[in-house]
Design a protein around this motif. Structure first.
Motif, mmCIF file in Angstrom:
data_model
loop_
_atom_site.group_PDB
_atom_site.id
_atom_site.type_symbol
_atom_site.label_atom_id
_atom_site.label_comp_id
_atom_site.label_asym_id
_atom_site.label_seq_id
_atom_site.Cartn_x
_atom_site.Cartn_y
_atom_site.Cartn_z
ATOM 1 N N TYR A 188 23.734 -2.932 -0.984
ATOM 2 C CA TYR A 188 22.644 -2.708 -1.938
ATOM 3 C C TYR A 188 21.567 -3.763 -1.741
ATOM 4 O O TYR A 188 21.804 -4.838 -1.182
ATOM 5 N N ALA A 189 20.359 -3.402 -2.184
ATOM 6 C CA ALA A 189 19.201 -4.284 -2.036
ATOM 7 C C ALA A 189 18.510 -4.421 -3.375
ATOM 8 O O ALA A 189 18.150 -3.415 -4.004
ATOM 9 N N ILE A 190 18.326 -5.654 -3.828
ATOM 10 C CA ILE A 190 17.627 -5.937 -5.083
ATOM 11 C C ILE A 190 16.166 -6.193 -4.750
ATOM 12 O O ILE A 190 15.840 -7.096 -3.977
ATOM 13 N N THR A 191 15.263 -5.389 -5.342
ATOM 14 C CA THR A 191 13.854 -5.537 -5.027
ATOM 15 C C THR A 191 13.010 -5.058 -6.197
ATOM 16 O O THR A 191 13.489 -4.998 -7.332
ATOM 17 N N GLN A 192 11.753 -4.706 -5.941
ATOM 18 C CA GLN A 192 10.834 -4.291 -6.995
ATOM 19 C C GLN A 192 9.927 -3.189 -6.470
ATOM 20 O O GLN A 192 9.816 -2.990 -5.258
ATOM 21 N N ALA A 193 9.273 -2.473 -7.385
ATOM 22 C CA ALA A 193 8.379 -1.382 -6.983
ATOM 23 C C ALA A 193 7.285 -1.219 -8.016
ATOM 24 O O ALA A 193 7.472 -1.506 -9.205
ATOM 25 N N ASN A 194 6.132 -0.726 -7.540
ATOM 26 C CA ASN A 194 4.969 -0.394 -8.374
ATOM 27 C C ASN A 194 4.515 -1.591 -9.218
ATOM 28 O O ASN A 194 4.780 -1.666 -10.422
ATOM 29 N N LEU A 195 3.780 -2.484 -8.581
ATOM 30 C CA LEU A 195 3.269 -3.672 -9.271
ATOM 31 C C LEU A 195 1.945 -3.423 -9.984
ATOM 32 O O LEU A 195 1.348 -4.379 -10.514
ATOM 33 N N ALA A 196 1.479 -2.193 -10.051
ATOM 34 C CA ALA A 196 0.151 -1.895 -10.600
ATOM 35 C C ALA A 196 -0.039 -2.543 -11.967
ATOM 36 O O ALA A 196 0.741 -2.328 -12.893
ATOM 37 N N GLY A 197 -1.093 -3.358 -12.084
ATOM 38 C CA GLY A 197 -1.411 -4.005 -13.347
ATOM 39 C C GLY A 197 -0.455 -5.099 -13.753
ATOM 40 O O GLY A 197 -0.541 -5.609 -14.881
ATOM 41 N N TYR A 198 0.458 -5.486 -12.869
ATOM 42 C CA TYR A 198 1.473 -6.477 -13.233
ATOM 43 C C TYR A 198 1.375 -7.662 -12.261
ATOM 44 O O TYR A 198 0.299 -7.994 -11.768
ATOM 45 N N THR A 199 2.494 -8.304 -11.989
ATOM 46 C CA THR A 199 2.531 -9.461 -11.104
ATOM 47 C C THR A 199 3.797 -9.428 -10.281
ATOM 48 O O THR A 199 4.759 -8.727 -10.634
ATOM 49 N N GLY A 200 3.802 -10.159 -9.187
ATOM 50 C CA GLY A 200 4.984 -10.244 -8.352
ATOM 51 C C GLY A 200 6.041 -11.151 -8.953
ATOM 52 O O GLY A 200 5.850 -11.765 -10.010
ATOM 53 N N ALA A 201 7.174 -11.243 -8.253
ATOM 54 C CA ALA A 201 8.289 -12.042 -8.772
ATOM 55 C C ALA A 201 9.173 -12.487 -7.621
ATOM 56 O O ALA A 201 9.151 -11.910 -6.530
ATOM 57 N N SER A 202 9.957 -13.510 -7.864
ATOM 58 C CA SER A 202 10.982 -13.976 -6.936
ATOM 59 C C SER A 202 12.291 -14.095 -7.703
ATOM 60 O O SER A 202 12.339 -13.927 -8.923
ATOM 61 N N LEU A 203 13.368 -14.384 -6.973
ATOM 62 C CA LEU A 203 14.697 -14.484 -7.554
ATOM 63 C C LEU A 203 15.218 -15.909 -7.407
ATOM 64 O O LEU A 203 15.121 -16.498 -6.321
ATOM 65 N N TRP A 204 15.761 -16.441 -8.483
ATOM 66 C CA TRP A 204 16.271 -17.807 -8.514
ATOM 67 C C TRP A 204 17.723 -17.788 -8.991
ATOM 68 O O TRP A 204 18.038 -17.144 -9.994
ATOM 69 N N ASP A 388 1.179 -13.558 -4.717
ATOM 70 C CA ASP A 388 1.565 -12.272 -5.300
ATOM 71 C C ASP A 388 1.452 -12.301 -6.830
ATOM 72 O O ASP A 388 2.155 -11.587 -7.523
ATOM 73 N N ASP A 389 0.535 -13.125 -7.341
ATOM 74 C CA ASP A 389 0.330 -13.208 -8.785
ATOM 75 C C ASP A 389 -0.506 -12.026 -9.280
ATOM 76 O O ASP A 389 -0.946 -11.180 -8.493
ATOM 77 N N GLN A 390 -0.750 -11.989 -10.592
ATOM 78 C CA GLN A 390 -1.450 -10.869 -11.198
ATOM 79 C C GLN A 390 -2.833 -10.639 -10.595
ATOM 80 O O GLN A 390 -3.223 -9.501 -10.324
ATOM 81 N N ASP A 391 -3.581 -11.701 -10.366
ATOM 82 C CA ASP A 391 -4.919 -11.538 -9.799
ATOM 83 C C ASP A 391 -4.864 -11.016 -8.373
ATOM 84 O O ASP A 391 -5.694 -10.185 -7.972
ATOM 85 N N MET A 392 -3.892 -11.476 -7.581
ATOM 86 C CA MET A 392 -3.799 -11.008 -6.202
ATOM 87 C C MET A 392 -3.307 -9.567 -6.142
ATOM 88 O O MET A 392 -3.769 -8.772 -5.318
ATOM 89 N N VAL A 393 -2.376 -9.214 -7.007
ATOM 90 C CA VAL A 393 -1.946 -7.812 -7.077
ATOM 91 C C VAL A 393 -3.145 -6.916 -7.380
ATOM 92 O O VAL A 393 -3.325 -5.853 -6.769
ATOM 93 N N ALA A 394 -3.989 -7.349 -8.303
ATOM 94 C CA ALA A 394 -5.191 -6.576 -8.632
ATOM 95 C C ALA A 394 -6.103 -6.439 -7.426
ATOM 96 O O ALA A 394 -6.718 -5.374 -7.208
#
Length: 627
Positions: A188-204, A388-394
């Motif tokens: 399995y792969a843990i990831t993310q999808a559809n960042l529209a209007g949001y922000t990126g993330a990492s895993l800690w 990959d912050d909110q402004d860059m996603v935009a």
């Protein structure tokens, strides 16, 4: 799409996939979730929730109602790893209400696919929402071994094997994190999808959990996210399959994004001549004759595109990664007539693409793109976002829409890992966010083992502009770092196989034109497509080997790659994926030295098995054409 009326019942809310193999359980108070596949726990009890900023956190929640839906549709695709996909899932929206009088509501959208589970948070409110972060975390069951990559701005780091318990404290890990259960029955792969209007993330790592941590803008460390009204987060995703390679053909990430609202049939996949990899890191000095040389090569080789990289613009300096204030990317350097180059290339059936630094595009995007469209440029490669912050996603969404409006292709470098934006804007044809072949010019990190990690990790999320095609091939022992005319640590056979294995509808032919003159295997590079009607994983293990088959029309292309383990020098490839009939198999496989190939032809059918000879760090490529 068929909505199904449902009410909240006692016990956790459970949503199973259409075939019943995967399911997610969510507590009635929205405090935690867990995921199972074929009776085996994949994600143990893991926390849910949001951390609000400037407002009280949600009090105790109760499941008020659920709204179920079943979806089963076929979606046509443009310029990607298949011509269509089936979007089939069971979904629900869980509505949670604070137990206090006039309590607020938190919505959880959930989808269960046969090949994965996804969920996201929503707040349907006109008021702004500020987040310090999410409480979301993933607790992999039984401390599995995972493939992980340290998260940096460019998302260009190698993948390593590690138990979750052995991950380093205080270190951000990138998506996807790809794990295999202790039983070995599921990957399995843990990831993310559809960042529209949001922000990126990492895993800690926090204890046994992988905590989601949102990326904040440099100008505003907190809150990490601010919305003008309401909230819709990115999807948190767990892709699943029997083997890690089974997830390669999945369209789950794309299916979690909106479908295109425009006609993108104008998007043309293809291969591109490219001047940067074989030349200096600072890019070619602007010169009409040099540019014509690459155009002539592209035309003679049947390549659709030529990418003019750094150095072409007026005022640009030798350090292409720095956005010099005097650079004007709406003007070519002295002596360069860009409209004339476009005319010269068009007369030979070649389209031009231009490189630019994102900081030179962002403040004057319409002017820049209008200029390129007026010149006749067909696409842009935009570089060095490193965020990959909110402004860059935009910014990603803004430039994807702006290039689509002008029918320009888009290739983003120093980019965050794909989250499915290519589905909504198929002109966003490829992107970096991968430790690719450019690093052969800089260090020794692009090893055969690294190359064999990528299909099972980074490539699961979307296309990757690895930039293959290096034809000065060698071994890890013979490799030396060279800025100009760089070497590789892998054989010519692996150089060919990458064009099948690595997913990129805009695929670079990266070496100097002279490197391909009368070169073994270049006939395959000229013939191999860049987009496909079907993709099938046949065999392999991360970091060790892979055999992947892709179909265009009635012909199949097979790519086989291996790392440096001495065992398994022969890959046996059963051809039962072929339709009935007889086929001509043309095989390019490793020869006596890294730059040599053995080319053979034979007649085969679905009952046959191809035996491919692969050297250490080697590979093979096959075309199967119906007779």
């Amino acid at each position: 799409m068929a909505p199904v009326a449902a009410t909240a019942a006692q016990g956790p809310a459970v949503l199973a996939s259409p075939d019943g193999s995967a399911a997610i359980r969510i507590a009635r108070d929205a405090s935690q979730f867990s995921i199972v596949r074929r009776g085996e726990t994949i994600i143990a009890a893991s926390p849910l929730g949001l951390e609000l900023d400037g407002a009280p956190g949600f009090g105790p929640l109760v499941l008020e109602r659920r709204e179920d839906v079943k979806v089963n549709r076929v979606i046509p695709l443009v310029a990607t790893k298949a011509s269509s996909t089936r979007d089939r899932y069971n979904g629900t929206t869980l509505v949670f209400r604070e137990q206090a009088p006039a309590g607020r509501r938190l919505l959880l959208d959930v989808r269960a696919y046969d090949d994965g589970i996804a969920f996201r948070y929503r707040i349907d409110d006109a008021a702004p929402v500020r987040l310090r972060g999410e409480r979301t975390a993933f607790v992999p069951a039984a401390d599995p071994e995972c493939l992980v990559s340290v998260a940096i701005g460019s998302h260009e780091k190698p993948f390593e094997r590690s138990k979750v318990s052995a991950l380093r404290d205080g270190v951000a890990y990138d998506v996807p994190v790809v794990c295999t259960t202790a039983s070995g029955r599921s990957s399995y792969a843990i990831t993310q999808a559809n960042l529209a209007g949001y922000t990126g993330a990492s895993l800690w790592r926090e204890g046994s959990a992988l905590q989601v941590r949102l990326s904040a803008t440099p100008e505003r460390p907190a809150p990490a996210y601010v919305s003008p009204a309401g909230l819709t987060t990115a999807w948190r995703v767990v892709m699943m399959g029997d083997r890690a390679g089974d997830m390669i053909a999945s369209h789950l990430i794309g299916n979690l994004n909106p479908q295109p609202t425009q006609d993108f049939r104008w998007v043309q996949p293809g291969k591109a001549a490219w001047d940067w990899w074989s030349g200096p890191v600072s890019g070619l000095k602007p010169d009409m004759d040099s540019y014509r040389r690459f155009i002539d090569f592209a035309a003679a080789s049947g390549l659709r595109y030529y990418l003019i990289d750094a150095g072409w613009a007026w005022g640009s300096g030798p350090d292409c990664w720095i956005a010099l204030p005097g650079t004007d990317i709406t003007r070519a350097a002295d002596g360069i007539d860009m409209p004339e180059l476009v005319r010269y290339a068009a007369a030979k059936g070649v389209d031009l693409l231009l490189w630019a630094h994102w900081e030179h595009i962002a403040p004057r995007m319409d002017e820049v793109l209008d200029t390129y469209a007026r010149w006749g440029i067909k696409g842009v490669k935009v570089d060095f976002m490193n965020r990959d912050d909110q402004d860059m996603v935009a910014f990603y969404y803004r430039i994807a829409a702006a290039t689509a409006e002008r029918k320009l292709l888009l290739d983003l470098h120093s980019a965050y890992v794909p989250a499915g934006l290519q589905r909504t804007y198929p002109n966003f044809i490829t992107q970096e966010g991968v430790l690719g072949a450019e690093w052969n010019k800089l260090d020794s990190s692009v090893t055969p083992q690294h190359n064999l990690m990528l299909p099972y990790t980074r490539m699961l999320t979307g296309p990757m502009d690895y930039t293959p095609g290096g034809f000065r091939n060698g071994t890890t022992a013979s490799f030396k770092v060279r800025d100009v005319l760089p070497l590789t640590q892998t054989t010519r056979g692996q150089a060919l196989a990458m064009y099948v294995v690595y997913d990129s509808p805009l695929q670079m032919v990266s070496d100097a034109p002279e490197a391909y003159r009368d070169a073994a295997g270049f006939d395959f590079v000229r013939r191999v497509p860049a987009a496909w009607d079907e993709t099938r994983f046949l065999s392999g293990e991360p970091g060790r080997d892979i055999v992947l088959a892709r179909r265009q029309g009635r012909s199949w292309y097979v790519g086989a790659m291996r790392a440096e383990e001495p065992a398994g020098a022969t890959e046996r490839v059963p051809l039962r994926f072929l339709a009935p009939g007889r086929y001509r198999a043309t095989v390019w496989e490793d020869g006596a030295t890294p730059n040599e190939l053995r080319r053979v032809e034979r007649e085969v059918g679905p009952a046959d098995v191809l035996e491919l000879r692969l050297a250490p760090g080697g590979g093979a490529a096959v075309i199967l054409e119906p007779l």
